[in-house]
Structure formats: structure tokens, C-alpha cells
Design a protein around this motif. Sequence first.
Motif, PDB file in Angstrom:
ATOM      1  N   ALA A   1      24.371  42.601  40.671  1.00 29.32           N
ATOM      2  CA  ALA A   1      25.495  43.082  41.699  1.00 29.32           C
ATOM      3  C   ALA A   1      24.552  43.194  42.890  1.00 29.32           C
ATOM      4  O   ALA A   1      25.369  43.453  44.026  1.00 29.32           O
ATOM      5  N   SER A   2      23.250  43.281  42.966  1.00 26.43           N
ATOM      6  CA  SER A   2      22.542  43.755  44.343  1.00 26.43           C
ATOM      7  C   SER A   2      22.582  42.619  45.336  1.00 26.43           C
ATOM      8  O   SER A   2      22.470  41.416  44.978  1.00 26.43           O
ATOM      9  N   PRO A   3      22.703  42.895  46.478  1.00 26.22           N
ATOM     10  CA  PRO A   3      22.242  42.028  47.412  1.00 26.22           C
ATOM     11  C   PRO A   3      20.809  41.329  47.319  1.00 26.22           C
ATOM     12  O   PRO A   3      20.697  40.140  47.780  1.00 26.22           O
ATOM     13  N   ALA A   4      19.943  41.945  47.019  1.00 27.79           N
ATOM     14  CA  ALA A   4      18.605  41.336  46.788  1.00 27.79           C
ATOM     15  C   ALA A   4      18.452  40.260  45.678  1.00 27.79           C
ATOM     16  O   ALA A   4      17.766  39.437  45.939  1.00 27.79           O
ATOM     17  N   TYR A   5      19.252  40.546  44.570  1.00 27.08           N
ATOM     18  CA  TYR A   5      19.359  39.495  43.537  1.00 27.08           C
ATOM     19  C   TYR A   5      20.075  38.328  43.964  1.00 27.08           C
ATOM     20  O   TYR A   5      19.702  37.185  43.833  1.00 27.08           O
ATOM     21  N   ASN A   6      21.299  38.576  44.777  1.00 27.89           N
ATOM     22  CA  ASN A   6      22.039  37.570  45.190  1.00 27.89           C
ATOM     23  C   ASN A   6      21.053  36.838  46.157  1.00 27.89           C
ATOM     24  O   ASN A   6      21.772  35.492  46.551  1.00 27.89           O
ATOM     25  N   SER A   7      20.134  37.155  46.913  1.00 27.58           N
ATOM     26  CA  SER A   7      19.404  36.344  47.906  1.00 27.58           C
ATOM     27  C   SER A   7      18.178  35.390  47.388  1.00 27.58           C
ATOM     28  O   SER A   7      17.468  34.879  47.949  1.00 27.58           O
ATOM     29  N   LEU A   8      18.030  35.708  45.839  1.00 29.54           N
ATOM     30  CA  LEU A   8      16.832  34.954  45.305  1.00 29.54           C
ATOM     31  C   LEU A   8      16.997  33.509  45.395  1.00 29.54           C
ATOM     32  O   LEU A   8      18.075  32.982  45.053  1.00 29.54           O
ATOM     33  N   PRO A   9      15.860  32.789  45.490  1.00 27.47           N
ATOM     34  CA  PRO A   9      16.067  31.369  45.378  1.00 27.47           C
ATOM     35  C   PRO A   9      16.676  30.914  43.979  1.00 27.47           C
ATOM     36  O   PRO A   9      16.201  31.379  42.949  1.00 27.47           O
ATOM     37  N   SER A  10      17.299  29.829  44.046  1.00 30.22           N
ATOM     38  CA  SER A  10      18.129  29.119  42.694  1.00 30.22           C
ATOM     39  C   SER A  10      18.406  27.746  42.845  1.00 30.22           C
ATOM     40  O   SER A  10      17.920  27.165  43.793  1.00 30.22           O
ATOM     41  N   GLY A  11      18.368  27.396  41.539  1.00 28.08           N
ATOM     42  CA  GLY A  11      18.635  25.886  41.487  1.00 28.08           C
ATOM     43  C   GLY A  11      18.592  25.654  39.729  1.00 28.08           C
ATOM     44  O   GLY A  11      18.859  26.464  39.006  1.00 28.08           O
ATOM     45  N   PRO A  12      18.478  24.385  39.493  1.00 28.14           N
ATOM     46  CA  PRO A  12      18.603  24.121  38.115  1.00 28.14           C
ATOM     47  C   PRO A  12      17.228  24.634  37.395  1.00 28.14           C
ATOM     48  O   PRO A  12      16.116  24.522  37.980  1.00 28.14           O
ATOM     49  N   ILE A  13      17.334  25.360  36.290  1.00 22.66           N
ATOM     50  CA  ILE A  13      16.455  25.937  35.584  1.00 22.66           C
ATOM     51  C   ILE A  13      16.424  25.462  34.107  1.00 22.66           C
ATOM     52  O   ILE A  13      17.444  25.057  33.682  1.00 22.66           O
ATOM     53  N   HIS A  14      15.263  25.555  33.283  1.00 18.19           N
ATOM     54  CA  HIS A  14      15.397  25.163  31.854  1.00 18.19           C
ATOM     55  C   HIS A  14      15.858  26.401  31.035  1.00 18.19           C
ATOM     56  O   HIS A  14      16.836  25.827  30.090  1.00 18.19           O
ATOM     57  N   GLY A  68      -4.357  18.189  23.874  1.00 21.91           N
ATOM     58  CA  GLY A  68      -5.403  18.916  24.558  1.00 21.91           C
ATOM     59  C   GLY A  68      -4.857  19.943  25.342  1.00 21.91           C
ATOM     60  O   GLY A  68      -4.114  20.772  25.018  1.00 21.91           O
ATOM     61  N   GLU A  69      -5.387  20.081  26.634  1.00 20.86           N
ATOM     62  CA  GLU A  69      -5.137  20.985  27.531  1.00 20.86           C
ATOM     63  C   GLU A  69      -4.124  20.336  28.859  1.00 20.86           C
ATOM     64  O   GLU A  69      -3.769  20.637  29.596  1.00 20.86           O
ATOM     65  N   LYS A  70      -3.831  18.902  28.537  1.00 20.40           N
ATOM     66  CA  LYS A  70      -3.092  18.267  29.275  1.00 20.40           C
ATOM     67  C   LYS A  70      -1.589  18.520  28.826  1.00 20.40           C
ATOM     68  O   LYS A  70      -1.119  18.223  27.683  1.00 20.40           O
ATOM     69  N   LEU A  71      -0.789  18.887  29.704  1.00 20.67           N
ATOM     70  CA  LEU A  71       0.784  19.008  29.454  1.00 20.67           C
ATOM     71  C   LEU A  71       1.366  17.669  29.410  1.00 20.67           C
ATOM     72  O   LEU A  71       1.330  16.743  30.606  1.00 20.67           O
ATOM     73  N   THR A  72       2.089  17.276  28.649  1.00 18.83           N
ATOM     74  CA  THR A  72       2.621  15.928  28.282  1.00 18.83           C
ATOM     75  C   THR A  72       4.200  15.831  28.384  1.00 18.83           C
ATOM     76  O   THR A  72       4.766  14.941  28.639  1.00 18.83           O
ATOM     77  N   GLY A  73       4.751  17.202  28.555  1.00 19.83           N
ATOM     78  CA  GLY A  73       6.206  17.069  28.765  1.00 19.83           C
ATOM     79  C   GLY A  73       6.988  18.427  28.460  1.00 19.83           C
ATOM     80  O   GLY A  73       6.641  19.338  27.642  1.00 19.83           O
ATOM     81  N   PHE A  74       8.000  18.500  29.220  1.00 16.89           N
ATOM     82  CA  PHE A  74       9.080  19.706  28.797  1.00 16.89           C
ATOM     83  C   PHE A  74      10.287  19.104  28.036  1.00 16.89           C
ATOM     84  O   PHE A  74      10.488  17.872  28.591  1.00 16.89           O
ATOM     85  N   PHE A  75      10.785  19.598  27.130  1.00 15.90           N
ATOM     86  CA  PHE A  75      11.896  19.040  26.428  1.00 15.90           C
ATOM     87  C   PHE A  75      12.957  20.198  26.197  1.00 15.90           C
ATOM     88  O   PHE A  75      12.885  21.404  26.505  1.00 15.90           O
ATOM     89  N   ASP A  76      14.318  19.726  25.576  1.00 15.02           N
ATOM     90  CA  ASP A  76      15.075  20.630  25.004  1.00 15.02           C
ATOM     91  C   ASP A  76      15.656  21.433  26.125  1.00 15.02           C
ATOM     92  O   ASP A  76      15.646  22.619  26.427  1.00 15.02           O
ATOM     93  N   PHE A  77      16.340  20.466  26.977  1.00 13.69           N
ATOM     94  CA  PHE A  77      16.869  21.117  28.274  1.00 13.69           C
ATOM     95  C   PHE A  77      18.577  21.756  27.949  1.00 13.69           C
ATOM     96  O   PHE A  77      19.171  21.951  29.075  1.00 13.69           O
ATOM     97  N   TYR A  78      19.024  21.920  26.658  1.00 17.52           N
ATOM     98  CA  TYR A  78      20.189  22.216  26.741  1.00 17.52           C
ATOM     99  C   TYR A  78      20.866  23.450  26.773  1.00 17.52           C
ATOM    100  O   TYR A  78      22.013  23.991  26.425  1.00 17.52           O
ATOM    101  N   PHE A  79      19.927  24.228  27.325  1.00 14.77           N
ATOM    102  CA  PHE A  79      20.213  25.865  27.738  1.00 14.77           C
ATOM    103  C   PHE A  79      20.013  25.761  28.976  1.00 14.77           C
ATOM    104  O   PHE A  79      20.389  26.850  29.778  1.00 14.77           O
ATOM    105  N   ALA A  80      19.987  24.716  29.912  1.00 12.49           N
ATOM    106  CA  ALA A  80      19.768  24.690  31.296  1.00 12.49           C
ATOM    107  C   ALA A  80      20.839  25.006  32.090  1.00 12.49           C
ATOM    108  O   ALA A  80      21.985  24.920  31.486  1.00 12.49           O
ATOM    109  N   GLY A  81      20.640  25.331  33.450  1.00 12.88           N
ATOM    110  CA  GLY A  81      21.711  25.581  34.305  1.00 12.88           C
ATOM    111  C   GLY A  81      21.500  25.957  35.504  1.00 12.88           C
ATOM    112  O   GLY A  81      20.064  26.021  35.830  1.00 12.88           O
TER     113      GLY A  81
END
Length: 316
Positions: free
Chosen positions: A178-191, A203-216
Motif C-alpha cells: 500500500a506504500s508509495p515506494a512500492y507503487n513506484s517500482l518498475p513493473s512489466g511482464p514477469i515469470h 554445462g554453464e550455458k543457459l538454453t532456456g526459461f520455460f513454464d510461464f503459466y504463473f506469469a503476469g
Amino acid sequence: MAVFTEVSLKEATAFFKTLDLGRLKSLKGCAGGIENTNYFADTDQGQYVLTLFERLSFEQLPFYLHLMKHLAERGIPVPDPAGDKNGDILHQLKGKPAAVVNRLAGHSQLAPETAHCAAVGAMLARMHLAGRDFKRSQPNLRGLEWWNQTVPLILPHLDEAQRVLLGSELAFQNHIQASPAYNSLPSGPIHADLFRDNVMFEGEKLTGFFDFYFAGCDRFIYDISVCLNDWCVDLTSGAHIASRAQAFLAAYESQRPLTAQERQLLPAMLRGAAMRFWISRVWDFFLPREAAVLQPHDPSHFERILKQRVQHPLVL
């Protein structure tokens, strides 16, 4: 992933034929996760994941599927939903909403080192930046409103000390959001669910993110907090591992520097993210749905993390 709705090889073969993805050779139910029915499907053209959605509706699903399509088109390594001859990427199978995506290469890294954490941090920042021009909007359906609705349902399954901890934390999170500081935070689609088992590596190479069905659409710092609470903690105690967190945050900030408000509220968001998954795991453990293949998670894990975050706030 889980199997709530049984799909036969014959049914899947006919379905895949409508998507022009080749002749189906094998179909195997997936045991991980708890939300949707998932199958690994191999055809003579490639490897795919077939998902039947058990909770999300036809009205909610376009956000998730088109977000993945949007990110894939911008070079983020995520599953790309397959369209039919009309270009539609949301389908129907056995009366349920369904989608098919390409299966990402690699394996989940369940014992990450600093290099893996850094790779996730950098890619998460790239994903946040790539989603800034995504036109669709949908709230985080497991956000504060859901917390307030669900906590009363799970309190009977907790002991007195747990009820006190959860009630206190929920009040704190309502105050923070409910605070002004929270409501000023950068936002957008998240996983919103980027755990170790939702990221693929070779190995150490990232090949993908998946399971986006909690995104918003929510605060980016919340997405960061979900990651820090999984990738950068000791799984036995829930304690913070500073070297991993530092690597994650430095890599993230190499792509998108945090604002002063994000730095200020990160400790509170870490607590909120821990509480969110404690709530959902208690709910799924004590109030499960029937499934042919289902592996509920241990609720006490995120109770421990929440206690750690309250007792030992992260200092940047």
C-alpha cells in the motif's frame, strides 16, 4: 508438471496432425509440477511439450502464450507455441485448453554454482527488457489478492506458531504494497516462478526459461526475489548464499540496473516471495487435486526461507 487428464497416443496423434508437426512417435506423461497436465511428445520433426491446462481458462491463456511468442521473437530462449493453419496458438484437446511448444535443449541445473546464477540473472534482466513493449496485460494471479484469499483456507492446517508467523507476514505485505515506494517500482511482464527446474542448461550455458503459466504483470523486483529465494539459498536450511546472490544481482544489473526503490524494498519482496510459495505449497499439500501423476512439494521449505528472510534481511 503433472498428469490430471489422460491423453491416449491415438488422441495425441490426431491432435498433432492438425498442427503439422510431423508424425507422433512417442508420448510420455511428466511427473514434475502440480498445475497442468503435461506430456513429452516426440515426432519425426522434433521434440515438443503438450500441455492441457487444468486451472487456467481460455480467457486467461492468451496472455501467457503470446508472451512466450513475443519473447521468442526477441531472442529470449523460451518455448515457442505452435500455431495451427490459421495461426492460432491456443488449442483444445479433450475439452481442455491446450498448447504445444518446442522442447528446450539441455537439463535443469539443480545444484547451481555462481556461473549458473549469473546466467539466470542476466537472462532475467534481458527478459524484463524484452517484455516492455508487450501489449497484453494480466495481473499476477498469485499476488497479494490471492494471498489474502488463500491464507484463511490453509490456517486450519497450521500449528499456532505457524499461524502467528503467516498472519504477521501477511499484514506486513499488505502494508508494504500500500506504500508509495512500492507503487513506484518498475513493473512489466514477469515469470514469477523461475525456479531451478524451470531453467535449462548445457554445462554453464543457459538454453532456456520455460513454464510461464504463473506469469503476469508485476514488479520486476518480485521476480528477482523469487529467483534469489531458490537459486541462492541452501536447500536444507533456507539460508542465504551470498556468493550466488552477488553473482545473480551483478549479472542482472549489467543489463538493467536496479532503482533506489528496488534496492530499498528487496528485503520485503524476498519475504513476500517466500510467503507466496509457503502458502501455495501448504494449499497443494493439504488440499490436493486428484491426478494420475502428482508430486506435491514440501511446504516447510519455504517456511524456513521466510524465517531466514525475517531474521536475516539481505543487505545490498
